[in-house]
Motif scaffolding. Structure first.
Motif, PDB file in Angstrom:
ATOM      1  N   LEU A  70       0.820  -1.207   0.000  1.00  0.00           N
ATOM      2  CA  LEU A  70       0.000   0.000   0.000  1.00  0.00           C
ATOM      3  C   LEU A  70       0.856   1.260   0.000  1.00  0.00           C
ATOM      4  CD1 LEU A  70      -2.855  -0.988   2.484  1.00  0.00           C
ATOM      5  CD2 LEU A  70      -2.890  -0.981  -0.018  1.00  0.00           C
ATOM      6  N   ARG A  71       2.039   1.176   0.598  1.00  0.00           N
ATOM      7  CA  ARG A  71       2.939   2.331   0.575  1.00  0.00           C
ATOM      8  C   ARG A  71       3.686   2.434  -0.746  1.00  0.00           C
ATOM      9  NH1 ARG A  71       3.975   0.115   5.671  1.00  0.00           N
ATOM     10  NH2 ARG A  71       6.019  -0.665   5.026  1.00  0.00           N
ATOM     11  N   LEU A  72       4.041   1.282  -1.307  1.00  0.00           N
ATOM     12  CA  LEU A  72       4.828   1.289  -2.544  1.00  0.00           C
ATOM     13  C   LEU A  72       4.034   1.789  -3.747  1.00  0.00           C
ATOM     14  CD1 LEU A  72       6.860  -2.044  -2.242  1.00  0.00           C
ATOM     15  CD2 LEU A  72       7.693   0.298  -1.945  1.00  0.00           C
ATOM     16  N   VAL A  73       2.717   1.565  -3.753  1.00  0.00           N
ATOM     17  CA  VAL A  73       1.927   1.981  -4.917  1.00  0.00           C
ATOM     18  C   VAL A  73       1.889   3.510  -5.062  1.00  0.00           C
ATOM     19  CG1 VAL A  73       0.461  -0.067  -4.929  1.00  0.00           C
ATOM     20  CG2 VAL A  73      -0.212   1.921  -3.558  1.00  0.00           C
ATOM     21  N   ARG A  74       2.365   4.226  -4.060  1.00  0.00           N
ATOM     22  CA  ARG A  74       2.415   5.686  -4.143  1.00  0.00           C
ATOM     23  C   ARG A  74       3.741   6.183  -4.726  1.00  0.00           C
ATOM     24  NH1 ARG A  74       0.600   6.413   2.172  1.00  0.00           N
ATOM     25  NH2 ARG A  74      -1.371   5.249   2.042  1.00  0.00           N
ATOM     26  N   ARG A  75       4.642   5.267  -5.015  1.00  0.00           N
ATOM     27  CA  ARG A  75       5.954   5.650  -5.521  1.00  0.00           C
ATOM     28  C   ARG A  75       5.996   5.459  -7.039  1.00  0.00           C
ATOM     29  NH1 ARG A  75       9.904   5.581  -1.213  1.00  0.00           N
ATOM     30  NH2 ARG A  75       8.948   4.886   0.741  1.00  0.00           N
ATOM     31  N   PRO A  76       6.276   6.522  -7.812  1.00  0.00           N
ATOM     32  CA  PRO A  76       6.304   6.409  -9.278  1.00  0.00           C
ATOM     33  C   PRO A  76       7.297   5.365  -9.790  1.00  0.00           C
ATOM     34  CG  PRO A  76       6.267   8.716  -8.609  1.00  0.00           C
ATOM     35  CD  PRO A  76       6.470   7.911  -7.354  1.00  0.00           C
ATOM     36  N   LEU A  77       8.443   5.260  -9.132  1.00  0.00           N
ATOM     37  CA  LEU A  77       9.446   4.292  -9.573  1.00  0.00           C
ATOM     38  C   LEU A  77       8.919   2.869  -9.440  1.00  0.00           C
ATOM     39  CD1 LEU A  77      12.333   4.223 -10.667  1.00  0.00           C
ATOM     40  CD2 LEU A  77      13.154   3.966  -8.321  1.00  0.00           C
ATOM     41  N   TRP A  78       8.218   2.603  -8.342  1.00  0.00           N
ATOM     42  CA  TRP A  78       7.657   1.265  -8.134  1.00  0.00           C
ATOM     43  C   TRP A  78       6.558   0.994  -9.162  1.00  0.00           C
ATOM     44  CZ3 TRP A  78       3.133  -1.323  -7.036  1.00  0.00           C
ATOM     45  CH2 TRP A  78       3.277  -2.639  -6.600  1.00  0.00           C
ATOM     46  N   LEU A  79       5.754   2.012  -9.460  1.00  0.00           N
ATOM     47  CA  LEU A  79       4.687   1.841 -10.447  1.00  0.00           C
ATOM     48  C   LEU A  79       5.262   1.566 -11.834  1.00  0.00           C
ATOM     49  CD1 LEU A  79       2.176   4.618  -9.335  1.00  0.00           C
ATOM     50  CD2 LEU A  79       1.949   2.148  -9.052  1.00  0.00           C
ATOM     51  N   ALA A  80       6.411   2.188 -12.145  1.00  0.00           N
ATOM     52  CA  ALA A  80       7.075   1.900 -13.421  1.00  0.00           C
ATOM     53  C   ALA A  80       7.470   0.428 -13.481  1.00  0.00           C
ATOM     54  CB  ALA A  80       8.297   2.794 -13.584  1.00  0.00           C
ATOM     55  N   GLY A  81       7.978  -0.071 -12.357  1.00  0.00           N
ATOM     56  CA  GLY A  81       8.284  -1.494 -12.288  1.00  0.00           C
ATOM     57  C   GLY A  81       7.032  -2.340 -12.398  1.00  0.00           C
ATOM     58  N   GLY A  82       5.923  -1.836 -11.845  1.00  0.00           N
ATOM     59  CA  GLY A  82       4.661  -2.559 -11.931  1.00  0.00           C
ATOM     60  C   GLY A  82       4.170  -2.711 -13.361  1.00  0.00           C
ATOM     61  N   VAL A  83       4.405  -1.686 -14.167  1.00  0.00           N
ATOM     62  CA  VAL A  83       4.036  -1.771 -15.590  1.00  0.00           C
ATOM     63  C   VAL A  83       4.837  -2.877 -16.274  1.00  0.00           C
ATOM     64  CG1 VAL A  83       4.090  -0.553 -17.794  1.00  0.00           C
ATOM     65  CG2 VAL A  83       3.324   0.638 -15.732  1.00  0.00           C
ATOM     66  N   LEU A  84       6.137  -2.924 -15.984  1.00  0.00           N
ATOM     67  CA  LEU A  84       6.978  -3.981 -16.562  1.00  0.00           C
ATOM     68  C   LEU A  84       6.532  -5.352 -16.061  1.00  0.00           C
ATOM     69  CD1 LEU A  84      10.535  -2.365 -16.369  1.00  0.00           C
ATOM     70  CD2 LEU A  84       9.172  -2.815 -18.421  1.00  0.00           C
ATOM     71  N   ASN A  85       6.121  -5.422 -14.796  1.00  0.00           N
ATOM     72  CA  ASN A  85       5.646  -6.685 -14.236  1.00  0.00           C
ATOM     73  C   ASN A  85       4.389  -7.157 -14.968  1.00  0.00           C
ATOM     74  OD1 ASN A  85       5.744  -8.804 -12.116  1.00  0.00           O
ATOM     75  ND2 ASN A  85       3.799  -7.893 -11.503  1.00  0.00           N
ATOM     76  N   ALA A  86       3.471  -6.214 -15.244  1.00  0.00           N
ATOM     77  CA  ALA A  86       2.254  -6.563 -15.966  1.00  0.00           C
ATOM     78  C   ALA A  86       2.576  -7.058 -17.379  1.00  0.00           C
ATOM     79  CB  ALA A  86       1.322  -5.350 -16.021  1.00  0.00           C
ATOM     80  N   VAL A  87       3.538  -6.399 -18.022  1.00  0.00           N
ATOM     81  CA  VAL A  87       3.970  -6.844 -19.354  1.00  0.00           C
ATOM     82  C   VAL A  87       4.558  -8.249 -19.279  1.00  0.00           C
ATOM     83  CG1 VAL A  87       5.616  -6.420 -21.219  1.00  0.00           C
ATOM     84  CG2 VAL A  87       4.354  -4.510 -20.208  1.00  0.00           C
TER      85      VAL A  87
END
Length: 278
Positions: free
Chosen positions: A38-55
Motif C-alpha cells: 500500500l505504501r509502494l503503490v504511491r511511488r512512481p518508480l515502483w509503479l514503473a516497475g509494476g508496468v513492466l511486471n504486468a507486461v
C-alpha cells in the motif's frame, strides 16, 4: 513453439527490469510489514516497475498458451544476466569479466536445457482439486519461508525465495487460465482466476519484502533460482508434463540445469563479494 519462446524471453526481460526498479523503491522503505504494498503503490518508480511486471505476466501467459511449463520455466534464468547491466548502470560501475562469465553460464545452462528438452503429454489445465492442492502447498511453502525469515541474516533471501517459489507454482495456474481462455473453457476460470490472484498477491508481497534488501543480488538470485524449480515441479506433478529422451539427453538436461543454477548462484556470490570489498 517459436512464438512461445520469444514471449518467454520477453517476459524474462520485463521481469528483470521490474525487479531493478522495484528494488530501488522498496529498499527506501524502512518498515517490514504486510502494508508494504500500500505504501509502494504511491511511488512512481515502483509503479514503473509494476508496468513492466504486468507486461511480463502478459507475455508469460501467451508463452504458456503455446508451450509447456517445462520449456518456459528455464527461460526465466535469462532474467538474471539481463538485470546485470541495469544494476551496473545504477551503481555507476563497469561489469567485471567474472560477472560476464557467470552470466554466460547462467544463460547457457538455460539454453542447453531447452535444446535438449522435447516435452510430450501433459494436461492442458489443472482440475479444481489440483488447484486447491496447489494453493494449500503455496501457503505451506510461504509459512516455512516466513519462519526462516525470522532470522535477521536470512530475512530478505528467505522472503525472496518464498516469492520465487510462489510465482513458480502460480505458473501452473497461469497456464490453466491462459489455456482455458484460449480454448473457451470459461467454467474453469471461475475458480482458477481467484486462485491465481490470491497466490499472485502473496508472491508480490514476498518479492517486495525481499527486495527491501540493501543489495539486489541475493534476493534477485534467490527468486530467479526458486521460480523455475517450483514451476518445473508443478508442471511435472500437477500437469503431468513429461520429458522423454535417452540417457544422453537426460544427462545434458541435468548438466544444463545445474550450470544455469550455478551461474545464478555465482552472480549472487560475486555481487556479495564486490559489495564487501567496496
Amino acid at each position: 513453439m517459436l512464438v512461445g519462446l520469444l514471449c518467454a524471453l520477453g517476459s524474462a526481460a520485463a521481469f528483470a527490469g521490474c525487479s531493478v526498479f522495484q528494488h530501488l523503491a522498496a529498499r527506501a522503505d524502512p518498515r517490514h510489514d504486510a502494508w508494504l504494498l500500500l505504501r509502494l503503490v504511491r511511488r512512481p518508480l515502483w509503479l514503473a516497475g509494476g508496468v513492466l511486471n504486468a507486461v511480463g505476466v502478459g507475455l508469460q501467459a501467451v508463452a504458456l498458451a503455446y508451450v509447456p511449463i517445462l520449456v518456459v520455466a528455464p527461460v526465466r534464468l535469462a532474467g538474471l544476466p539481463m538485470a546485470l547491466p541495469m544494476t551496473a548502470a545504477i551503481d555507476k560501475r563497469r561489469i567485471r569479466l567474472d560477472e560476464i562469465g557467470a552470466a554466460l553460464l547462467c544463460a547457457g545452462g538455460g539454453a542447453g536445457f531447452l535444446l535438449a528438452t522435447h516435452t510430450t503429454g501433459g494436461r492442458p489445465a489443472l482440475t479444481g482439486v489440483q488447484g486447491i492442492v496447489l494453493v494449500v502447498v503455496a501457503v505451506a511453502v510461504d509459512a516455512v519461508c516466513a519462519l526462516l525469515a525470522r532470522r535477521r541474516d536470512w530475512r530478505f533471501v528467505a522472503l525472496a525465495t518464498s516469492g520465487g517459489l510462489l510465482n513458480g507454482l502460480n505458473a501452473a495456474l497461469l497456464a490453466t487460465v491462459s489455456r482455458s481462455f484460449a480454448g473457451s473453457n470459461l467454467s474453469v476460470l471461475v475458480w482458477a482466476v481467484p486462485a491465481l490472484a490470491a497466490v499472485g498477491l502473496l508472491a508480490l508481497l514476498r518479492t517486495q519484502q525481499g527486495l527491501q534488501a540493501a543489495q539486489i543480488g541475493p534476493p534477485l538470485a534467490a527468486m530467479t533460482i526458486a521460480e523455475p524449480v517450483a514451476a518445473v515441479v508443478a508442471g511435472v506433478l500437477l500437469l503431468g508434463e513429461a520429458v522423454p529422451g535417452d540417457a544422453t539427453a537426460r544427462a545434458v538436461q541435468v548438466l544444463s540445469a545445474a550450470a544455469g543454477l550455478a551461474g545464478a548462484g555465482l552472480l549472487r556470490y560475486l555481487e556479495g563479494e564486490r559489495r564487501s570489498a567496496g
